[in-house]
Design a protein around this motif. Sequence first.
Motif, PDB file in Angstrom:
ATOM      1  N   SER A 274       0.855  -1.191   0.000  1.00 19.17           N
ATOM      2  CA  SER A 274       0.000   0.000   0.000  1.00 19.17           C
ATOM      3  C   SER A 274       0.882   1.230   0.000  1.00 19.17           C
ATOM      4  N   GLY A 356      -0.145   0.309  -6.381  1.00 19.57           N
ATOM      5  CA  GLY A 356      -1.153  -0.197  -5.457  1.00 19.57           C
ATOM      6  C   GLY A 356      -2.487  -0.420  -6.137  1.00 19.57           C
ATOM      7  N   GLN A 414       4.416  -6.695  -5.929  1.00 16.61           N
ATOM      8  CA  GLN A 414       4.085  -5.943  -4.728  1.00 16.61           C
ATOM      9  C   GLN A 414       4.005  -6.807  -3.471  1.00 16.61           C
TER      10      GLN A 414
END
Length: 494
Positions: A274, A356, A414
């Motif tokens: 995030s 994100g 990620q």
Amino acid sequence: MINIAPNKLIHTAVSAPGAGKTQALIAQIPSLLSAGRSIVLALPTLGLTDSFVSRLPAGLSYRLINSTTCDHVGSELETALRKKANQLIITTHQSIFAVQPNLLRGWMLVVDELPPVVDFPAFPFEPSELDQLLVNAVEQDGRLHIREGCAGAIETSLATFKAVSAGAERTSMLSKEGACIYECLKDGHPVFIDSEIPNGNRYVRSVVESNCWDTFAAAEEVHVLAASVIGSQFDDFAQVHGFTYARSDFTPAFDGYTSAVTIYPVMPKGRNYSKSAVTITTHGGSATDRQKQGEPLVIDNILKEILQRTIGTPLLFSNNWASFRWLPRGAVHRCSIDSRGLNEYQGETDAILLFGGNPSPSDQLALEFLATKYGRVFRQGFIVTRFLEPSLQAATRTAVRDRSNIRPIQLFVQDGRVAEYLVSTYMPDAVIDWSLSGICPVGEDRRTTVDARRIHVCELFAQGKKNAEIARLTGVHRNTLLSWREEWRLSQAA
């Protein structure tokens, strides 16, 4: 008058990016046209048009209708659909879903890639901007409505704004954001206005659902070409509107990617990527601290560590807020997060995914509205469509899509969600390597500590209390309430 039963069947050609879905369609177009079929193809972007057209068989007749070929796309497209003047029409998602749905009767509609089915526009308005908006709108129970007798004034304001945007020498009092909200009001979409935030601004937001389902229902036959459908926002709303799926004849044969793939998540196991997690300093300070002290952010350190492992010139997909001003020119290929049709870099073996896709607080409120409206949870579909699917598309811009490639592929992603999604879809033999995940500092895991207020909050959820009232009664922050409410909804559904 003959009543035509709505078409509630969508033929899906689901296969990996680069597997040849578009080519499978192109190969069958001549025979379909010879059989008297009328076909309209909708592409997601203008950038994909030239590539598609260049692959059509020589001598094949078609008509291209988009903003590069005519000034009035809507009227041109409607006329062509009505007269069936051409058997093959090529246009865009935006254009085809803007025309009257009944004009698709008798047409085979082919949609390349999943079209967007819902949008959550949200903008902060300063008091003076909001006053301008409220000239023709009125606030009531947390929503905005067109003020009585002001529908015409909103139409005029929008027309003026569009004329000014097109270069007319006129003055518009509307901002781009204000015009978007007026459009939502005009089209009957729900518009919400949130409480004042500390800087005095107020967020105005809407939930805009696509009418593509009416277009699908009107068409003689519908085909959707995509890398994935099940579990997406498209799938959520297809179910809501009563559509089912069948396998499309345009589905290509695909034996899987042949390259050796290693996936490196940058977040520790169990932690989600995030903005807030990577825009702190390695000592836990904020971005403001970094500006004062010159200390790099976690995301900077992540990228620096990744670049020590990459081969060639890697593809970099990141949000605009990740500026990487220190990055030397030519060190990476900067790519758009929406990478569909980006095929010029498939000679590269490495991709870096640092964007994100979690719901913002405003998105979460919109998801709550939809959950109440339809009686189902939409959060996972949001994650798939806004985060996991774009990550798959980005990862497959590399040489992994080249069947002749023998070089190893490195994907720096990620978090574990993305790694698992890639493995569960089209990279089952990929190796997940967690050696990079220690860069992001691991804070205290507060999830194991039960907040004493939570039981009371859940009781208030059950009573139908709104988040603003619960925050006032309990002192729990609104963002925490959003998370707790979603978990409570899931527990109730189970």
